[in-house]
Design an enzyme around this catalytic site. Structure first.
Site, PDB file in Angstrom:
ATOM      1  N   LYS A 119     111.449   7.135 -47.330  1.00 10.32           N
ATOM      2  CA  LYS A 119     110.990   5.981 -48.111  1.00 10.32           C
ATOM      3  C   LYS A 119     111.934   5.735 -49.273  1.00 10.32           C
ATOM      4  CE  LYS A 119     106.045   5.998 -47.144  1.00 10.32           C
ATOM      5  NZ  LYS A 119     104.706   6.121 -47.726  1.00 10.32           N
ATOM      6  N   LYS A 210     107.552   1.403 -33.994  1.00 10.03           N
ATOM      7  CA  LYS A 210     106.092   1.468 -33.951  1.00 10.03           C
ATOM      8  C   LYS A 210     105.490   0.148 -34.442  1.00 10.03           C
ATOM      9  CE  LYS A 210     105.260   3.747 -38.358  1.00 10.03           C
ATOM     10  NZ  LYS A 210     104.439   4.690 -39.084  1.00 10.03           N
ATOM     11  N   LYS A 213     102.686  -3.586 -39.762  1.00 10.07           N
ATOM     12  CA  LYS A 213     102.461  -4.864 -40.424  1.00 10.07           C
ATOM     13  C   LYS A 213     103.570  -5.161 -41.406  1.00 10.07           C
ATOM     14  CE  LYS A 213      99.922  -7.057 -43.093  1.00 10.07           C
ATOM     15  NZ  LYS A 213      99.059  -7.392 -44.204  1.00 10.07           N
TER      16      LYS A 213
END
Ligand code: TRP
Length: 344
Positions: A119, A210, A213
């Site tokens: 991240k 994957k 959203k």
């Protein structure tokens, strides 16, 4: 309160998609069905963890309630006495313990967390917050406050579970072995919930990634709020391949494999069995039609039940659990405060 504890986090922010439903909501319901009675189930909403990814602050509170309603619509039984549903930020001991545990956790340990590294990599241009760096410590507090031995999570959380174990062992070594319950080792955690977990639903358009959203992929992602018809269209438009026959091979035919997985989870059969039935067939359209029809059934049922969720009952359950957990967590926190010299 003497039953062993299974503790798990209910996704807080962001709208649910089909991947969340099949990969997180369904397993949660199965946990409740399998283990309530013998175990205490702490199903908590890690709402303080919401800020480690971009979040719409003005919508967060309502989104959390909405997501909880979705769990209930999906079948989570609020009346079950062994199940406690609570929001992390409503039990102050989580934050308080995290501050203490910070001093028993090393910079090096946190820098090695893969999720932080990944991240951090993605958001380097903007900023990496201390919250993101530190969140495994808060997660350890979430677990250790309740003496939870069993923490069913996906493989991506493995390092965080191991860190929670290391912190618990470290404190016990310093302050006495009965201070904290050490969560079970990863291999035992896997054996406890059984294999079969860890399935990742892929994007319908880019089956190498994957379903998500956050990436801009509306045609590849079925939101649980999509109309059944719109969702069916997305399935019919799913990317497949040019092999021409159905085989369950996630490497060579990820689009087809993804559809087989979705179908298997929706009808509640092992994927190997479903794959066996379709194996060798050439009608990709038939497979899509079968999946689309199951997705429609799922969504129309969910929408109907979502409208019928009793929000008053939900809030009552939440608040009752939070009231109780303040006591449970507060007692453990007090013992730790004593051990480190903050209380007599
Ligand atoms: N970090 C977990 C996730 O991203 C959520 C979580 C936070 C959690 N605290 C936890 C899960 C404690 C289990 C136990 O999925």
């Amino acid at each position: 309160m003497s039953k062993p504890v299974i503790l798990t986090g209910l996704r807080a922010n962001g709208e649910f998609h089909l991947g969340n439903y099949l990969g997180a909501i369904l397993p949660m319901l199965q946990l409740q069905q399998r283990f309530a009675g013998e175990y205490r189930l702490n199903m908590f909403v890690p709402d303080l963890h919401s800020f480690t990814t971009p979040v719409e602050h003005a919508k967060l509170y309502l989104q959390i309630v909405q997501n909880l309603k979705m769990y209930v619509a999906a079948g989570l039984d609020l009346a079950n006495d062994d199940t406690y549903i609570y929001r992390q930020s409503f039990v102050a001991a989580h934050s308080e313990l995290a501050v203490i545990l910070n001093n028993f956790t090393y910079y090096g340990e946190l820098s090695r967390m893969t999720q932080f590294k990944e991240k951090g990599e993605q958001t380097k241009e903007t900023s990496v917050t201390a919250g993101l760096f530190d969140y495994p410590v808060l997660m350890a507090a979430d677990i250790l406050l309740y003496g939870a031995e069993w923490v069913p999570v996906g493989e991506d959380q493995r390092q965080h579970i191991e860190l929670a174990r290391d912190i618990a062992l470290r404190l016990n070594h310093r302050f006495g072995d009965d201070l904290l319950v050490v969560p079970a080792e990863w291999s035992q955690q896997l054996a406890f919930v059984g294999s079969g977990g860890g399935i990742r639903i892929r994007s319908l358009r880019n089956p190498d990634q994957k379903m998500s959203k956050s990436i801009d992929d509306p045609a590849g992602t079925i939101l649980l709020s999509d109309s059944p018809e719109a969702a069916a269209k997305k399935i019919m438009g799913a990317t497949t391949d040019s092999v021409g026959a159905i085989h369950y091979d996630m490497e060579k035919q990820p689009g087809i494999g993804n559809l087989l997985q979705i179908l298997a989870l929706l009808i509640g059969e092992p994927v190997a069995e479903v794959a066996g039935k379709w194996s060798g067939k050439t009608g990709y359209g038939d497979l899509k039609t079968a999946v689309a029809s199951e997705v429609k059934v799922l969504l129309s049922g969910l929408h109907k039940r979502l409208d019928a969720v009793n929000e008053v009952e939900l809030m009552r359950k939440l608040e009752a659990s939070e009231y109780l957990m303040r006591d449970v967590a507060g007692q453990r926190l007090y013992k730790i405060q004593q051990a480190v010299g903050l209380r007599p």
